[in-house]
Motif scaffolding. Structure first.
Motif, PDB file in Angstrom:
ATOM      1  N   SER A  96       0.843  -1.197   0.000  1.00  0.00           N
ATOM      2  CA  SER A  96       0.000   0.000   0.000  1.00  0.00           C
ATOM      3  C   SER A  96       0.878   1.246   0.000  1.00  0.00           C
ATOM      4  O   SER A  96       2.055   1.193   0.332  1.00  0.00           O
ATOM      5  N   GLU A  97       0.296   2.348  -0.350  1.00  0.00           N
ATOM      6  CA  GLU A  97       1.022   3.625  -0.355  1.00  0.00           C
ATOM      7  C   GLU A  97       1.260   4.115   1.075  1.00  0.00           C
ATOM      8  O   GLU A  97       2.206   4.827   1.335  1.00  0.00           O
ATOM      9  N   ARG A  98       0.387   3.736   1.978  1.00  0.00           N
ATOM     10  CA  ARG A  98       0.475   4.193   3.363  1.00  0.00           C
ATOM     11  C   ARG A  98       1.685   3.563   4.050  1.00  0.00           C
ATOM     12  O   ARG A  98       1.860   2.353   4.038  1.00  0.00           O
ATOM     13  N   LEU A  99       2.511   4.388   4.645  1.00  0.00           N
ATOM     14  CA  LEU A  99       3.683   3.910   5.372  1.00  0.00           C
ATOM     15  C   LEU A  99       3.223   3.382   6.737  1.00  0.00           C
ATOM     16  O   LEU A  99       2.641   4.133   7.518  1.00  0.00           O
ATOM     17  N   PRO A 100       3.440   2.102   7.029  1.00  0.00           N
ATOM     18  CA  PRO A 100       3.003   1.576   8.322  1.00  0.00           C
ATOM     19  C   PRO A 100       3.858   2.174   9.452  1.00  0.00           C
ATOM     20  O   PRO A 100       5.088   2.084   9.415  1.00  0.00           O
ATOM     21  N   PRO A 101       3.226   2.797  10.454  1.00  0.00           N
ATOM     22  CA  PRO A 101       3.996   3.479  11.496  1.00  0.00           C
ATOM     23  C   PRO A 101       4.637   2.554  12.522  1.00  0.00           C
ATOM     24  O   PRO A 101       5.671   2.892  13.102  1.00  0.00           O
ATOM     25  N   THR A 102       4.054   1.389  12.771  1.00  0.00           N
ATOM     26  CA  THR A 102       4.553   0.519  13.837  1.00  0.00           C
ATOM     27  C   THR A 102       6.012   0.112  13.645  1.00  0.00           C
ATOM     28  O   THR A 102       6.795   0.198  14.593  1.00  0.00           O
ATOM     29  N   PRO A 103       6.446  -0.326  12.457  1.00  0.00           N
ATOM     30  CA  PRO A 103       7.861  -0.688  12.311  1.00  0.00           C
ATOM     31  C   PRO A 103       8.815   0.472  12.585  1.00  0.00           C
ATOM     32  O   PRO A 103       9.881   0.279  13.178  1.00  0.00           O
ATOM     33  N   ILE A 104       8.430   1.681  12.195  1.00  0.00           N
ATOM     34  CA  ILE A 104       9.274   2.853  12.417  1.00  0.00           C
ATOM     35  C   ILE A 104       9.410   3.102  13.919  1.00  0.00           C
ATOM     36  O   ILE A 104      10.514   3.341  14.434  1.00  0.00           O
TER      37      ILE A 104
END
Length: 192
Positions: A96-104
């Motif tokens: 998806s285009e949305r960057l998943p925040p949890t890994p960051i």
């Protein structure tokens, strides 16, 4: 003033837990998934995949962070469920285009040793005495195994440990959300 706490999937922020959650546990229980996670990295980064991913997830270049975040997110999601709906990593770059925040966020904490000495949460858990609490823990949680919940339960006077027998890590696993709601209702309304 804290009137009570309901905690799910206990993680104590130790190096041993990071190694278990992202290397040893998957290597033993989901070897195909672990292999795909490691093999996504260039060969020279594969000896310490967690360090390699953390370096990428904290990299200043958004494209480097994004690619690693999508792989890490898919890996963690597949490890979170007893029967994952999508157990394959997006190796071809589709995501998806949305960057998943949890890994960051997780990489930030891992890179900074969770901002505390190894073992500090367990060592200071006795200070929670007098605060009502319920620990909701999936029996087959691969990312946060029940051993941490048991350790906190021994160190936190008066806490209740609720093991959900047919569940893994995800809050959506059968019985986990119901156990959390029931615990919240009891703490909020004093019903025992």
């Amino acid at each position: 003033c804290v009137c009570g706490m309901v905690l799910r999937a206990i993680f104590l922020g130790t190096r041993a837990e990071i190694d278990w959650a992202f290397v040893e546990g998957p290597r033993r229980f989901r070897p195909e998934l672990h292999e795909a996670f490691v093999n996504w990295l260039p060969e020279h980064e594969r000896t310490d995949p967690v360090a390699a991913y953390v370096a990428r997830l904290t990299h200043p270049d958004l494209s480097v962070r994004a690619a690693a975040a999508h792989i890490w997110n898919a890996y963690e999601r597949a490890l979170s469920e007893l029967t994952p709906s999508d157990p394959v990593l997006p190796m071809d770059g589709r995501h998806s285009e949305r960057l998943p925040p949890t890994p960051i966020m997780e990489a930030h904490y891992i890179a900074n040793d969770f901002f505390m000495p190894d073992g500090a949460l367990l060592e200071d858990a006795h200070r929670l005495a007098g605060i009502p609490g319920v620990l909701v823990q999936g029996r087959y949680d691969l990312l946060c195994p029940p051993v941490a919940a048991h350790a906190i339960a021994r160190a936190w006077p008066g806490v209740e440990l609720n093991i959900v027998d047919a569940a893994g890590h995800a809050m959506t696993e059968p019985g986990v959300m119901a156990a959390m709601r029931e615990a919240l209702d009891r703490l909020a309304f004093g019903a025992r």
